[in-house]
Each structure stands twice: as C-alpha cells, then as structure tokens.
Design an enzyme around this catalytic site. Structure first.
Site, PDB file in Angstrom:
ATOM      1  N   ASP A  81      -6.521   8.013  -5.090  1.00  0.00           N
ATOM      2  CA  ASP A  81      -6.626   7.200  -4.127  1.00  0.00           C
ATOM      3  C   ASP A  81      -6.555   5.838  -4.664  1.00  0.00           C
ATOM      4  OD1 ASP A  81      -6.450   5.790  -1.692  1.00  0.00           O
ATOM      5  OD2 ASP A  81      -8.543   6.580  -1.135  1.00  0.00           O
ATOM      6  N   HIS A 124      -4.109  10.438   5.251  1.00  0.00           N
ATOM      7  CA  HIS A 124      -5.148  10.021   4.860  1.00  0.00           C
ATOM      8  C   HIS A 124      -5.770   8.705   5.806  1.00  0.00           C
ATOM      9  CE1 HIS A 124      -8.082   9.226   1.189  1.00  0.00           C
ATOM     10  NE2 HIS A 124      -8.015   8.078   1.718  1.00  0.00           N
ATOM     11  N   MET A 129     -14.096   2.667   7.096  1.00  0.00           N
ATOM     12  CA  MET A 129     -15.021   1.634   6.229  1.00  0.00           C
ATOM     13  C   MET A 129     -16.041   0.739   7.061  1.00  0.00           C
ATOM     14  SD  MET A 129     -12.188  -0.254   3.864  1.00  0.00           S
ATOM     15  CE  MET A 129     -10.952   0.412   3.070  1.00  0.00           C
ATOM     16  N   ASP A 186      -8.692   5.818   6.317  1.00  0.00           N
ATOM     17  CA  ASP A 186      -9.988   5.304   5.575  1.00  0.00           C
ATOM     18  C   ASP A 186     -10.976   4.693   6.501  1.00  0.00           C
ATOM     19  OD1 ASP A 186      -9.227   5.454   2.979  1.00  0.00           O
ATOM     20  OD2 ASP A 186      -7.279   4.260   3.221  1.00  0.00           O
ATOM     21  N   MET A 234     -11.421   8.005  -7.098  1.00  0.00           N
ATOM     22  CA  MET A 234     -10.909   6.627  -6.662  1.00  0.00           C
ATOM     23  C   MET A 234     -10.287   5.819  -7.887  1.00  0.00           C
ATOM     24  SD  MET A 234     -11.280   6.257  -3.544  1.00  0.00           S
ATOM     25  CE  MET A 234     -10.596   4.548  -3.599  1.00  0.00           C
ATOM     26  N   MET A 285     -15.847   5.651   3.653  1.00  0.00           N
ATOM     27  CA  MET A 285     -16.366   4.613   2.758  1.00  0.00           C
ATOM     28  C   MET A 285     -17.580   4.108   3.423  1.00  0.00           C
ATOM     29  SD  MET A 285     -12.722   3.415   1.168  1.00  0.00           S
ATOM     30  CE  MET A 285     -11.963   4.086   2.649  1.00  0.00           C
ATOM     31  N   HIS A 307     -11.558   9.665   4.644  1.00  0.00           N
ATOM     32  CA  HIS A 307     -12.312   9.255   3.637  1.00  0.00           C
ATOM     33  C   HIS A 307     -13.300   8.274   4.165  1.00  0.00           C
ATOM     34  CE1 HIS A 307     -11.763   6.556  -0.323  1.00  0.00           C
ATOM     35  NE2 HIS A 307     -13.068   7.212  -0.178  1.00  0.00           N
ATOM     36  N   SER A 352      -1.590   6.745   3.808  1.00  0.00           N
ATOM     37  CA  SER A 352      -3.122   6.489   4.192  1.00  0.00           C
ATOM     38  C   SER A 352      -2.613   5.635   5.207  1.00  0.00           C
ATOM     39  CB  SER A 352      -3.741   5.393   3.009  1.00  0.00           C
ATOM     40  OG  SER A 352      -4.772   4.794   3.551  1.00  0.00           O
TER      41      SER A 352
HETATM   42  C1  DX5 Z   1      -8.794   1.933  -0.693  1.00  0.00           C
HETATM   43  C2  DX5 Z   1      -8.722   3.064   0.269  1.00  0.00           C
HETATM   44  C3  DX5 Z   1      -7.165   3.617   0.123  1.00  0.00           C
HETATM   45  C4  DX5 Z   1      -6.213   2.712   0.556  1.00  0.00           C
HETATM   46  C5  DX5 Z   1      -5.090   2.790  -0.730  1.00  0.00           C
HETATM   47  O1  DX5 Z   1     -10.069   1.533  -0.352  1.00  0.00           O
HETATM   48  O2  DX5 Z   1      -9.445   4.114   0.030  1.00  0.00           O
HETATM   49  O3  DX5 Z   1      -6.847   4.813   0.799  1.00  0.00           O
HETATM   50  O4  DX5 Z   1      -5.421   3.106   1.741  1.00  0.00           O
HETATM   51  O5  DX5 Z   1      -4.175   1.908  -0.466  1.00  0.00           O
HETATM   52  P1  DX5 Z   1      -3.051   1.685  -1.467  1.00  0.00           P
HETATM   53  O6  DX5 Z   1      -2.160   2.735  -1.667  1.00  0.00           O
HETATM   54  O7  DX5 Z   1      -2.168   0.433  -0.868  1.00  0.00           O
HETATM   55  O8  DX5 Z   1      -3.694   1.171  -3.078  1.00  0.00           O
HETATM   56 ZN    ZN Z   2      -8.929   6.399   1.176  1.00  0.00          ZN
END
Ligand code: DX5
Ligand code: ZN
Length: 223
Positions: free
Chosen positions: A176, A34, A38, A36, A138, A69, A67, A9
């Site tokens: 994840d 991956h 947000m 993320d 999650m 969010m 992903h 990620s």
């Molecule tokens: C969290 C993200 C994850 C994040 C995981 O909200 O969706 O994808 O990158 O990070 P680690 O592996 O550090 O928990």
């Molecule tokens: Zn993620």
C-alpha cells in the site's frame, strides 16, 4: 500461476460521490475495495469512521478491506465488524496486544491483517504470522495519498512472502502506497497478492478505465 489483484483505495475518490466512484471500479471488475481509516492521532489526517463504512456496505458487494491507521485499534474493532468489514488490518505500531486483537477479529468471522510501517522490520511479525490472514507492507508513511513508493519496500515484500510461506498460514501479502502503472509489475513480482492504488486510479478522469489499464499489467506478471 497466481494472479495479483488491484485494490482501489477510496482515499483518493470523491468523498461527496463515494457511491458513484465505488460503482465505477466495481463495474470495471474490481473485487476488493481498500478503505483507509485515519484518526488524526496515529496519523496526522482524519478520514472515515464506522457510519460511513456502514453506508458503503449498503451500496457495494465488493470485499471491504479496512485499513485501520488508528491508535488503540482493539477498542474499535467491533464497530468496524458491525459496519460490514470483510478484512480488518491494524497497524503493528499501534497495537500492544496484537495476538489478542487478531484473535478478536477472526472470532467475528472477519479476516485479520497486520500492517507494518516503512521503519518496522518484517521479523517483528514472526510470532503472529500464523494468526494473520494478511500482512500489509506499507510502502509509504501512512497518512496521505499521492506519496512516492519507498524502494526498499521491495526487499520487505520478499521477506514477508517468505515469512507467510514458512508459517503456512495461507495469508496474503498486501502492499500500500505509491503504486502506479509504472511500478506495479515489479511490486507484484516481489510477491504481493493485493496491490492498493489510490491516486493512480481515482486521480484519473475515468477511474474504471484506469482500473482496467493497471490491472492488465498485472495479468502479465509471472508469479
Ligand atoms: C496511505 C494509505 C493508502 C493510500 C494510498 O496512508 O494507507 O491506502 O490510499 O494512496 P496512493 O496510492 O495514492 O499512494
Ligand atoms: Zn491503506
């Protein structure tokens, strides 16, 4: 035997050197990246949007696993499709017309996933399972990297596996949050096909070597 895959990620990568960091894991054998997204609304953090994804698309051949969010994901799906996503996953909790959103994603030739937060039970996905190319369990509350894996997620992974198998969708289970070299075998053994790791990979001095080290643990897991 099925082999699970490690998806780094980029949330924990160096955002001023994304191209370099992506290149390191790609050269080490990664197949899935991956990403993320947000929005500072669905989660209390703000990361990257379509223009950045578009730039990433230009520098890598990796499968871009996006992903979202974000609140109201259906308003943004087309922007991430155009920017070059290969997989788009929306949060169950942010979607009120999930069947339509998944259909829209698939109509564009992109794989469609649904993520569930730690508080959401797997059975909520019963009706949409046949329309999912991926269920993302999650294993932390979304928003930040570097959090601890929530142990009860293991039971949810098993349930999600059963749900997808019985729906015969051929979909994948992704997990994840909080995955590292010490717990990855157990998480994969519970039925995860794709294991996301941010800080465990990019938090190290040599992300490429760390990717290989963690992946080698996955090779030992019997599924
Ligand atoms: C969290 C993200 C994850 C994040 C995981 O909200 O969706 O994808 O990158 O990070 P680690 O592996 O550090 O928990
Ligand atoms: Zn993620």
């Amino acid at each position: 035997m099925v082999m699970s895959k490690l998806a780094p990620s980029i949330l924990s990568a160096d955002f001023s050197n994304l191209s370099r960091d992506i290149g390191l894991v790609e050269a080490a054998g990664a197949e899935i990246l991956h990403v993320d997204v947000m929005d500072g609304h669905f989660v209390p953090n703000l990361t990257i949007g379509p223009p950045v994804l578009k730039s990433i698309r230009k520098v890598t051949g990796l499968t871009l696993d996006v992903h979202l969010m974000i609140s109201n994901p259906d308003e943004m799906v087309s922007s991430y499709v155009e920017a070059g996503a290969d997989i788009i996953t929306v949060q169950y909790e942010a979607s009120c017309h999930l069947h339509r959103t998944l259909s829209e994603i698939r109509k564009n030739g992109v794989k469609a996933g649904v993520a569930i937060n730690p508080h959401s039970p797997v059975h909520l996905l019963e009706e949409v399972a046949p329309y999912c190319d991926m269920i993302l369990v999650m294993s932390v509350n979304p928003g930040f990297g570097g959090q601890a894996f929530i142990a009860s997620s293991l039971e949810k992974i098993k349930k999600a596996r059963q749900l997808l198998d019985s729906s015969r969708s051929g979909g994948l289970i992704e997990v994840d949050g909080g995955i590292n070299i010490n717990n990855i075998a157990e998480v994969a053994g519970a039925g995860a096909d794709v294991l996301v790791a941010g800080s465990a990979v990019f938090g190290c001095d040599d992300p490429g070597e760390e990717f290989k080290r963690i992946s080698s643990v996955l090779e030992q897991v019997e599924r």
